[in-house]
Write a protein that holds these residues in place. Structure first.
Motif, PDB file in Angstrom:
ATOM      1  N   ALA A 110       1.234  -7.675   2.893  1.00 52.72           N
ATOM      2  CA  ALA A 110       0.835  -8.440   1.706  1.00 52.72           C
ATOM      3  C   ALA A 110      -0.678  -8.426   1.514  1.00 52.72           C
ATOM      4  N   SER A 111      -1.421  -8.127   2.560  1.00 51.42           N
ATOM      5  CA  SER A 111      -2.882  -8.030   2.451  1.00 51.42           C
ATOM      6  C   SER A 111      -3.325  -6.659   1.945  1.00 51.42           C
ATOM      7  N   ALA A 155      -7.926 -12.129   3.323  1.00 54.71           N
ATOM      8  CA  ALA A 155      -8.725 -10.913   3.519  1.00 54.71           C
ATOM      9  C   ALA A 155      -7.836  -9.720   3.193  1.00 54.71           C
ATOM     10  N   PHE A 156      -8.460  -8.631   2.764  1.00 56.47           N
ATOM     11  CA  PHE A 156      -7.709  -7.414   2.481  1.00 56.47           C
ATOM     12  C   PHE A 156      -7.602  -6.540   3.727  1.00 56.47           C
ATOM     13  N   THR A 184       2.397  -3.351  -1.313  1.00 56.96           N
ATOM     14  CA  THR A 184       1.301  -2.385  -1.264  1.00 56.96           C
ATOM     15  C   THR A 184       1.003  -1.887  -2.671  1.00 56.96           C
ATOM     16  N   GLY A 185      -0.280  -1.689  -2.952  1.00 55.08           N
ATOM     17  CA  GLY A 185      -0.671  -1.137  -4.240  1.00 55.08           C
ATOM     18  C   GLY A 185      -0.723  -2.175  -5.346  1.00 55.08           C
ATOM     19  N   GLU A 186      -0.743  -1.675  -6.572  1.00 54.25           N
ATOM     20  CA  GLU A 186      -0.927  -2.528  -7.752  1.00 54.25           C
ATOM     21  C   GLU A 186       0.427  -3.028  -8.221  1.00 54.25           C
TER      22      GLU A 186
END
Length: 337
Positions: free
Chosen positions: A115-116, A131-132, A87-89
């Motif tokens: 992971a999305s 896809a996000f 999650t996140g950057e």
């Protein structure tokens, strides 16, 4: 006549029989489980499950949460990257560039559950995962239903047509089909309550999918395979054998892309140098990692030819009874003489 599901399972078995033998090579997969936002407490359970079952599939899993490991040289050692609940950057610009290069050189990708929900502003990553993540309704006490859309894929061939699970039913910001993904599992929206506003994720509701050529690779690159499943939220899920069969079906399918050194000696990334000694409990590799943990495997050589004839015998007996005696005879001769 057999139902379609049974036919697909027989076809899957026959394809596996003629696929590169799982005992002929050792694929190497890096599990990346770094998080910057929400962190799933099931991550350690998931890693343990993957590593404990890895030897059964002749897969060596290594793990890291160090974004500094995302360099060209380090990633080139692996036949696939498995992003687990990120999650996140979770990567800086240098790491993203190394990931892009790895995908361009034929590296394979596996994404599981959250992971999305990482690298949300990185277009090529969104294409590679498919896809996000957008949102999910609250986890519900009752079991939800997941419909199997494609029962011929190795990650779904063992599943019932309607699979009852307790998990988060993800919604996505886009339709994975628009970048070439094939949906294999779909959330049955009548089996749970969701009062949120869904975006254009397509119908049927995408829950798991695959890409024969990962869309995150650049057009002039050599794209490997990509597999993603949005399931896997709970610790209990990672202790369920049917779920693990689903995940390992996706992993093994991804590794058979023939774009990495596990199966292709002319590939540019992957594991070229695992030597297995049947008399030892360890395997040796060129190069070591001080920042990763690994599941070390030793698998004795197995002749898979009898298995091939056995599978062919089953198929022949089902569809071509007049051929069954021929294949059965070949199987007996191969196995015992």
């Amino acid at each position: 006549m057999l139902p379609n599901t049974s036919i697909c399972r027989l076809v899957t078995l026959s394809l596996l029989a003629f696929a590169p033998s799982a005992f002929a090579t050792n694929a190497k997969v890096l599990i990346y489980s770094a998080t910057e936002d929400f962190r799933h407490d099931s991550i350690p359970t998931a890693i343990q499950a993957l590593q404990s079952k890895g030897p059964s599939f002749d897969i060596q899993f290594e793990t890291t949460e160090d974004k500094a490991q995302f360099t060209d040289q380090y990633l080139a050692r692996y036949d696939a990257l498995l992003f687990l609940d990120n999650t996140g950057e979770v990567l800086d610009d240098l790491g993203k560039a190394a990931l892009q290069k790895y995908l361009d050189l034929g590296g394979n990708f596996i994404g599981i559950h959250a992971a999305s929900d990482c690298l949300r502003n990185t277009t090529f990553y969104g294409h590679e995962v498919g896809a996000f993540f957008d949102y999910h309704p609250a986890l519900q006490n009752a079991l939800q239903t997941v419909d199997v859309i494609d029962s011929c894929h190795p990650s779904t061939s063992m599943l019932p047509a309607q699979w009852h699970v307790q998990d988060e039913m993800y919604n996505f910001k886009s339709d994975p089909r628009t970048i070439g993904a094939t949906i294999i599992l779909s959330a049955n929206e009548s089996s749970y309550i969701d009062t949120g506003t869904r975006l254009n994720q397509g119908t049927p509701h995408p829950t798991a999918w695959f890409q024969e050529r990962g869309a995150g690779a650049e057009s002039n690159g050599t794209a490997g395979r990509s597999f993603y499943t949005s399931l896997g939220h709970l610790n209990e899920t990672w202790q369920d054998e049917l779920f693990l069969a689903h995940v390992f079906g996706g992993i093994t399918w991804t590794l058979q892309s023939n774009t990495t050194l596990a199966f292709n000696t002319s590939a540019e990334v992957g594991n070229p140098s695992v030597s297995v000694d049947p008399t030892s409990n360890s395997s040796s590799t060129t190069g070591t990692s001080t920042s990763s943990s690994s599941a070390v495997i030793s698998v004795p050589p197995i002749d898979v030819l009898p298995l091939k004839f056995m599978v062919l015998s089953i198929i022949a007996a089902t569809f071509f009874p007049w051929l069954s005696s021929f294949y059965l005879g070949r199987f007996v001769l191969t196995a015992y003489f």
